[in-house]
Design a protein around this motif. Structure first.
Motif, PDB file in Angstrom:
ATOM      1  N   TYR A 134       0.843  -1.197   0.000  1.00  0.00           N
ATOM      2  CA  TYR A 134       0.000   0.000   0.000  1.00  0.00           C
ATOM      3  C   TYR A 134       0.876   1.244   0.000  1.00  0.00           C
ATOM      4  O   TYR A 134       1.958   1.253   0.596  1.00  0.00           O
ATOM      5  N   TYR A 153       0.307   5.372   1.128  1.00  0.00           N
ATOM      6  CA  TYR A 153      -0.545   6.357   1.782  1.00  0.00           C
ATOM      7  C   TYR A 153       0.152   7.716   1.742  1.00  0.00           C
ATOM      8  O   TYR A 153       1.377   7.801   1.679  1.00  0.00           O
ATOM      9  N   PHE A 185      -5.335   6.980   1.769  1.00  0.00           N
ATOM     10  CA  PHE A 185      -4.998   5.845   0.906  1.00  0.00           C
ATOM     11  C   PHE A 185      -4.749   6.320  -0.517  1.00  0.00           C
ATOM     12  O   PHE A 185      -5.504   7.134  -1.061  1.00  0.00           O
ATOM     13  N   TYR A 237      -3.098   0.359  -3.948  1.00  0.00           N
ATOM     14  CA  TYR A 237      -2.953  -0.945  -3.309  1.00  0.00           C
ATOM     15  C   TYR A 237      -2.603  -1.976  -4.362  1.00  0.00           C
ATOM     16  O   TYR A 237      -3.273  -2.058  -5.399  1.00  0.00           O
ATOM     17  N   LEU A 258       3.851   7.239   2.996  1.00  0.00           N
ATOM     18  CA  LEU A 258       4.085   6.015   3.755  1.00  0.00           C
ATOM     19  C   LEU A 258       3.739   4.801   2.903  1.00  0.00           C
ATOM     20  O   LEU A 258       2.737   4.796   2.191  1.00  0.00           O
ATOM     21  N   ARG A 303       1.555  -6.096   3.698  1.00  0.00           N
ATOM     22  CA  ARG A 303       0.694  -6.973   4.503  1.00  0.00           C
ATOM     23  C   ARG A 303       0.883  -8.418   4.065  1.00  0.00           C
ATOM     24  O   ARG A 303       0.843  -8.718   2.884  1.00  0.00           O
ATOM     25  N   TYR A 352      -3.053 -10.368   7.872  1.00  0.00           N
ATOM     26  CA  TYR A 352      -4.070  -9.391   8.276  1.00  0.00           C
ATOM     27  C   TYR A 352      -3.529  -7.999   8.547  1.00  0.00           C
ATOM     28  O   TYR A 352      -4.208  -7.017   8.296  1.00  0.00           O
ATOM     29  N   GLU A 353      -2.313  -7.917   9.058  1.00  0.00           N
ATOM     30  CA  GLU A 353      -1.843  -6.635   9.568  1.00  0.00           C
ATOM     31  C   GLU A 353      -0.957  -5.932   8.562  1.00  0.00           C
ATOM     32  O   GLU A 353      -0.142  -6.564   7.889  1.00  0.00           O
ATOM     33  N   GLN A 354      -1.101  -4.629   8.513  1.00  0.00           N
ATOM     34  CA  GLN A 354      -0.227  -3.825   7.671  1.00  0.00           C
ATOM     35  C   GLN A 354       0.958  -3.342   8.505  1.00  0.00           C
ATOM     36  O   GLN A 354       0.784  -2.844   9.618  1.00  0.00           O
ATOM     37  N   PHE A 378       4.160  -0.774   8.471  1.00  0.00           N
ATOM     38  CA  PHE A 378       4.502   0.475   7.809  1.00  0.00           C
ATOM     39  C   PHE A 378       6.005   0.726   7.792  1.00  0.00           C
ATOM     40  O   PHE A 378       6.719   0.405   8.736  1.00  0.00           O
ATOM     41  N   GLY A 379       6.440   1.371   6.717  1.00  0.00           N
ATOM     42  CA  GLY A 379       7.790   1.893   6.653  1.00  0.00           C
ATOM     43  C   GLY A 379       7.865   3.237   7.346  1.00  0.00           C
ATOM     44  O   GLY A 379       6.844   3.789   7.783  1.00  0.00           O
TER      45      GLY A 379
END
Lengths: 111, 113
Positions: free
Chosen positions: A33, A35, A45, A48, A91, A95, A98-100, A102-103
């Protein structure tokens, strides 16, 4: 293990120039993703990627924005003819299930 | 469409005091809910998540959150705040399929001595 990495960490560019932002996801994560986070605001967002499926580009604010991803690896977000309103932190997240995750983001400043 | 509301833009708490950050969501089905924390200059770190089951979920760094369907809320709590907790906190909801996270606008936590 290694997390999501992004480069550069900071980018200052002149209005009208093109910029490329890079994201290296966690190895094996199929979803990626992008953002945008403007100063004092939440995350917006942008786009994706899921495996080899067509990306969901519904969040891209204009046709100046584009992104690519090769397979399940690196992604680049390109902003053409940058404008001052493009100044933000960009950002990336990946994933697995389930969880994203982040960098640290790329802070883009358009002067 | 899903949406998340964090009504408090800033909150100041004394070190050692308890904390509650509010989050309200709008979602037609059973929501999958997250709290993330963002320290200055850092990316987002997942604190905790709710998918189903026990409505009180425990997370990292001593945080917990309670899912209340009747109030469409998922408030974050911590019994005793530390100075290192000063950060921005984001509540998020994801659609089924886990394709997109929708974030609230965040709450900035300030911790006073």
């Amino acid at each position: 293990g290694a997390g999501v990495s992004q480069s550069p960490s900071n980018k200052v560019t002149e209005k009208g120039k093109d910029v490329e932002l890079r994201c290296d996801p966690i190895s094996g994560h199929t979803a990626l993703y992008w953002y945008r986070q403007r100063l004092g605001q939440g995350l917006e967002f942008l786009i994706y990627f899921q495996g080899n499926s067509a990306p969901d580009k519904s969040g891209l604010p204009s046709d100046r924005f584009s992104a690519e991803r090769t397979g399940e690896s690196v992604s680049t977000l390109t902003i053409q003819r940058t404008q001052q309103e493009d100044s933000a932190v960009y950002l990336c997240a990946s994933r697995g299930s389930y969880e994203q995750y982040f960098g640290p983001g790329t802070r883009l400043t358009v002067t | 469409a899903q949406s998340v509301t964090q009504p408090d833009i800033h909150i100041t708490v004394s070190e050692g005091a308890s904390l509650e950050l509010r989050c309200n969501y709008s979602y037609g089905a059973t929501p999958y809910l997250f709290w993330y924390v963002q320290s200055p200059g850092q990316g987002l770190q997942l604190l905790l998540k709710y998918f189903s089951g026990d409505t009180l979920v425990q997370g990292i760094k001593g945080f917990e959150a309670e899912f209340k369907r009747s109030q469409s809320s998922f408030n974050l709590r911590k019994p005793s705040v530390h100075w290192s907790d000063a950060a921005e906190y984001f509540c998020a909801v994801v659609n089924t399929g886990f394709q997109k996270l929708v974030f609230g606008t965040g709450t900035r936590l300030l911790v006073s001595p």
